[in-house]
Design a protein around this motif. Structure first.
Motif, PDB file in Angstrom:
ATOM      1  N   SER A 144       0.828  -1.202   0.000  1.00 49.37           N
ATOM      2  CA  SER A 144       0.000   0.000   0.000  1.00 49.37           C
ATOM      3  C   SER A 144       0.865   1.256   0.000  1.00 49.37           C
ATOM      4  CB  SER A 144      -0.906   0.015   1.226  1.00 49.37           C
ATOM      5  OG  SER A 144      -0.150   0.255   2.403  1.00 49.37           O
ATOM      6  N   PRO A 145       0.353   2.361  -0.557  1.00 46.63           N
ATOM      7  CA  PRO A 145       1.122   3.607  -0.547  1.00 46.63           C
ATOM      8  C   PRO A 145       1.495   4.068   0.860  1.00 46.63           C
ATOM      9  CG  PRO A 145      -0.654   3.756  -2.149  1.00 46.63           C
ATOM     10  CD  PRO A 145      -0.867   2.483  -1.387  1.00 46.63           C
ATOM     11  N   THR A 146       0.592   3.914   1.825  1.00 44.45           N
ATOM     12  CA  THR A 146       0.928   4.360   3.176  1.00 44.45           C
ATOM     13  C   THR A 146       2.005   3.478   3.800  1.00 44.45           C
ATOM     14  OG1 THR A 146      -0.934   3.097   4.105  1.00 44.45           O
ATOM     15  CG2 THR A 146      -1.306   5.435   3.599  1.00 44.45           C
ATOM     16  N   GLN A 147       1.977   2.184   3.498  1.00 46.81           N
ATOM     17  CA  GLN A 147       3.024   1.293   3.998  1.00 46.81           C
ATOM     18  C   GLN A 147       4.365   1.666   3.387  1.00 46.81           C
ATOM     19  OE1 GLN A 147       3.104  -0.950   6.353  1.00 46.81           O
ATOM     20  NE2 GLN A 147       5.212  -1.608   5.981  1.00 46.81           N
ATOM     21  N   ARG A 148       4.365   1.963   2.091  1.00 45.45           N
ATOM     22  CA  ARG A 148       5.618   2.338   1.430  1.00 45.45           C
ATOM     23  C   ARG A 148       6.143   3.666   1.982  1.00 45.45           C
ATOM     24  NH1 ARG A 148       8.190  -0.023  -2.348  1.00 45.45           N
ATOM     25  NH2 ARG A 148       6.433  -1.365  -2.858  1.00 45.45           N
ATOM     26  N   LEU A 149       5.246   4.583   2.278  1.00 42.69           N
ATOM     27  CA  LEU A 149       5.672   5.861   2.858  1.00 42.69           C
ATOM     28  C   LEU A 149       6.310   5.629   4.232  1.00 42.69           C
ATOM     29  CD1 LEU A 149       5.645   8.963   2.407  1.00 42.69           C
ATOM     30  CD2 LEU A 149       3.474   9.006   3.637  1.00 42.69           C
ATOM     31  N   SER A 150       5.706   4.765   5.007  1.00 42.81           N
ATOM     32  CA  SER A 150       6.267   4.428   6.315  1.00 42.81           C
ATOM     33  C   SER A 150       7.631   3.770   6.171  1.00 42.81           C
ATOM     34  CB  SER A 150       5.317   3.504   7.077  1.00 42.81           C
ATOM     35  OG  SER A 150       4.096   4.147   7.356  1.00 42.81           O
ATOM     36  N   GLU A 151       7.742   2.890   5.210  1.00 44.52           N
ATOM     37  CA  GLU A 151       9.024   2.217   4.978  1.00 44.52           C
ATOM     38  C   GLU A 151      10.105   3.191   4.520  1.00 44.52           C
ATOM     39  OE1 GLU A 151       8.012  -0.853   2.224  1.00 44.52           O
ATOM     40  OE2 GLU A 151       7.116  -2.149   3.772  1.00 44.52           O
ATOM     41  N   ALA A 152       9.676   4.308   3.906  1.00 37.35           N
ATOM     42  CA  ALA A 152      10.623   5.343   3.493  1.00 37.35           C
ATOM     43  C   ALA A 152      11.060   6.219   4.663  1.00 37.35           C
ATOM     44  CB  ALA A 152      10.006   6.208   2.396  1.00 37.35           C
ATOM     45  N   GLY A 153      10.477   5.969   5.844  1.00 39.25           N
ATOM     46  CA  GLY A 153      10.893   6.693   7.039  1.00 39.25           C
ATOM     47  C   GLY A 153      10.042   7.877   7.403  1.00 39.25           C
ATOM     48  N   VAL A 154       8.882   8.024   6.741  1.00 41.00           N
ATOM     49  CA  VAL A 154       7.968   9.126   7.049  1.00 41.00           C
ATOM     50  C   VAL A 154       6.890   8.620   8.002  1.00 41.00           C
ATOM     51  CG1 VAL A 154       6.321  10.797   6.119  1.00 41.00           C
ATOM     52  CG2 VAL A 154       8.371  10.203   4.810  1.00 41.00           C
ATOM     53  N   ALA A 155       6.776   9.248   9.164  1.00 40.56           N
ATOM     54  CA  ALA A 155       5.734   8.892  10.117  1.00 40.56           C
ATOM     55  C   ALA A 155       4.432   9.576   9.718  1.00 40.56           C
ATOM     56  CB  ALA A 155       6.136   9.305  11.527  1.00 40.56           C
ATOM     57  N   ILE A 156       3.354   8.804   9.574  1.00 36.57           N
ATOM     58  CA  ILE A 156       2.060   9.340   9.184  1.00 36.57           C
ATOM     59  C   ILE A 156       1.242   9.644  10.433  1.00 36.57           C
ATOM     60  CG2 ILE A 156      -0.092   8.885   7.943  1.00 36.57           C
ATOM     61  CD1 ILE A 156       1.511   6.916   6.175  1.00 36.57           C
ATOM     62  N   TRP A 157       0.921  10.897  10.627  1.00 39.99           N
ATOM     63  CA  TRP A 157       0.048  11.310  11.728  1.00 39.99           C
ATOM     64  C   TRP A 157      -1.244  11.852  11.136  1.00 39.99           C
ATOM     65  CZ3 TRP A 157       3.271  14.272  16.004  1.00 39.99           C
ATOM     66  CH2 TRP A 157       4.267  13.404  16.498  1.00 39.99           C
ATOM     67  N   LEU A 158      -2.344  11.630  11.823  1.00 42.97           N
ATOM     68  CA  LEU A 158      -3.648  12.138  11.398  1.00 42.97           C
ATOM     69  C   LEU A 158      -3.877  13.520  11.998  1.00 42.97           C
ATOM     70  CD1 LEU A 158      -6.458  11.586  10.050  1.00 42.97           C
ATOM     71  CD2 LEU A 158      -7.198  10.775  12.321  1.00 42.97           C
ATOM     72  N   ASP A 159      -4.235  14.460  11.176  1.00 42.81           N
ATOM     73  CA  ASP A 159      -4.514  15.815  11.648  1.00 42.81           C
ATOM     74  C   ASP A 159      -6.015  15.954  11.898  1.00 42.81           C
ATOM     75  OD1 ASP A 159      -3.891  18.432  12.383  1.00 42.81           O
ATOM     76  OD2 ASP A 159      -4.227  19.204  10.359  1.00 42.81           O
ATOM     77  N   ASP A 160      -6.496  15.233  12.891  1.00 40.62           N
ATOM     78  CA  ASP A 160      -7.925  15.295  13.219  1.00 40.62           C
ATOM     79  C   ASP A 160      -8.189  14.435  14.448  1.00 40.62           C
ATOM     80  OD1 ASP A 160     -10.605  16.268  12.424  1.00 40.62           O
ATOM     81  OD2 ASP A 160     -11.063  14.132  12.321  1.00 40.62           O
ATOM     82  N   LEU A 161      -9.198  14.814  15.218  1.00 40.23           N
ATOM     83  CA  LEU A 161      -9.633  14.011  16.343  1.00 40.23           C
ATOM     84  C   LEU A 161     -11.044  14.429  16.720  1.00 40.23           C
ATOM     85  CD1 LEU A 161      -8.841  11.861  18.472  1.00 40.23           C
ATOM     86  CD2 LEU A 161      -8.150  13.744  19.966  1.00 40.23           C
ATOM     87  N   SER A 162     -11.859  13.454  17.076  1.00 40.67           N
ATOM     88  CA  SER A 162     -13.197  13.728  17.594  1.00 40.67           C
ATOM     89  C   SER A 162     -13.608  12.565  18.470  1.00 40.67           C
ATOM     90  CB  SER A 162     -14.210  13.901  16.457  1.00 40.67           C
ATOM     91  OG  SER A 162     -14.423  12.657  15.790  1.00 40.67           O
TER      92      SER A 162
END
Length: 380
Positions: free
Chosen positions: A13-31
């Motif tokens: 998946s694109p998000t998995q590949r981004l993580s593997e590239a060393g980028v931490a994915i954070w969500l800019d939202d909460l409810s």
């Protein structure tokens, strides 16, 4: 079969590949609805989300929608509205921190973080900002929380004093390279003081939230007003160039002797965090502020729309930041040459950023007061 790089191979998946590239994915939202439904836990499990950021705008929107807060409003009916807002927001952040605690533990405290911002009306008041930062930290009482402090001139010493107490900090509203360097200096000073006070440096987390898309929104407006072919050709380039120069500054500071001494004592670096990564111009690729800022050791905090877009069709080809400083400098120089002052742009954006959060805070207070009044009257 093609994977997210567009080449034949394993279906990652694109998000998995981004993580593997060393980028931490954070969500800019909460409810509260996101928490109760299990959606946040689902995003951690399915889209590689390893952190959450919040701000007054996010909380104002959450309170205005649905009935997830009715129980709290009934419980708090008759309370002071500001106390009620603090209670509601800190409860949500505490619960989110608990959801992300396994990530925090698995990454030795690097990720699994949830950020909450001090009252933006205090952005020009150093002492009040520092006091509220401590109160929020103690109220939430979770090691994986970060207290957001704006990178105003007045905020810088509050950043240092908060870190010196062993409190993790997310520095927000950074637009200029000059201010970013001041933020990194404030971070280093805070850790040096924390070390002197005997705090465990390995437990202190920090990110520096460098805003991206807002830069293009303002610069593009100015370029369009100038209207020359040279100016129009530069649209959509300022934000990426500015962020890449920020990374170059980060690389310089965090390879220096001052940092190495803290690292030897167990400190973790203050990672650059790409904020405001939702594309505001619909003519631009909707994942450009993710695709173009891929480099190991950074965070990208995305609104859900951007996260969904990247999960669907994001592309991670390689590191798109390292070694780009010369090209980025040329872009900034070209902007200056056609009449766009980046100093003016970033100063304006900081002021607007503080003002927008103040407006959102007022909306949050108003929405909460309405809810408290309705609860007191038995209408909720």
């Amino acid at each position: 079969m093609t994977d997210s790089t567009g080449t034949a191979g394993e279906n990652v998946s694109p998000t998995q590949r981004l993580s593997e590239a060393g980028v931490a994915i954070w969500l800019d939202d909460l409810s509260r609805q996101r928490l109760r439904s299990g959606n946040l836990a689902e995003l951690v499990a399915t889209k590689n989300v390893v952190g959450v950021t919040t701000n007054p705008t996010i909380f104002a929107a959450a309170l205005a929608q649905g009935d997830a807060y009715d129980g709290s409003l009934r419980e708090l009916a008759g309370s002071d509205v500001e106390a009620a807002v603090e209670r509601i927001t800190t409860d949500d952040v505490r619960d989110a921190a608990d959801v992300l605690r396994p990530v925090y533990d698995a990454t030795s405290g690097v990720d699994g973080r949830v950020s909450i911002e001090v009252d933006p009306r205090l952005a020009r008041d150093t002492a009040a900002t520092a006091t509220m930062a401590v109160r929020l930290w103690e109220t939430i009482d979770r090691p994986n929380v970060m207290i957001k402090i704006p990178a105003t001139v007045e905020g810088l010493p509050a950043i240092t004093s908060t870190l010196a107490k062993g409190i993790s900090v997310n520095v927000t509203l950074i637009f200029s390279i000059e201010r970013y360097r001041a933020v990194m200096d404030a971070f280093l000073a805070g850790l040096e003081q924390a070390k002197e006070a005997g705090h465990d440096l390995s437990a202190i987390g920090s990110v520096a939230s460098f805003f991206v898309s807002r830069v293009d929104a303002e610069v593009d407006k100015r370029l369009t007003a100038i209207g020359t072919d040279e100016a129009l050709a530069l649209r959509g380039q300022a934000a990426i160039a500015n962020a890449r120069l920020a990374y170059a500054a980060y690389s310089e500071v965090f390879s220096g002797e001052r940092w190495k001494a803290l690292e030897a004592a167990g400190a973790k670096p203050q990672r650059p965090l790409w904020a405001s990564t939702g594309v505001k111009d619909p003519s631009y690729r909707d994942t450009m502020y993710v695709d173009e800022l891929v480099v190991a050791g950074v965070v990208n905090t995305m609104p859900e729309k951007t996260l969904d877009a990247f999960a669907d069709h994001g592309i991670v080809l390689a590191d798109t930041v390292t070694g780009t400083a010369e090209e980025a400098t040329a872009t900034i120089q070209a902007l200056e040459a056609v009449g766009v002052s980046m100093n003016e742009v970033t100063a304006q954006l900081e002021q607007e950023g503080v003002s927008k959060f103040e407006v959102s805070w007022d909306e949050l207070l108003t929405t909460t007061k309405t809810g408290l009044d309705e609860a007191k009257a038995g209408e909720r």
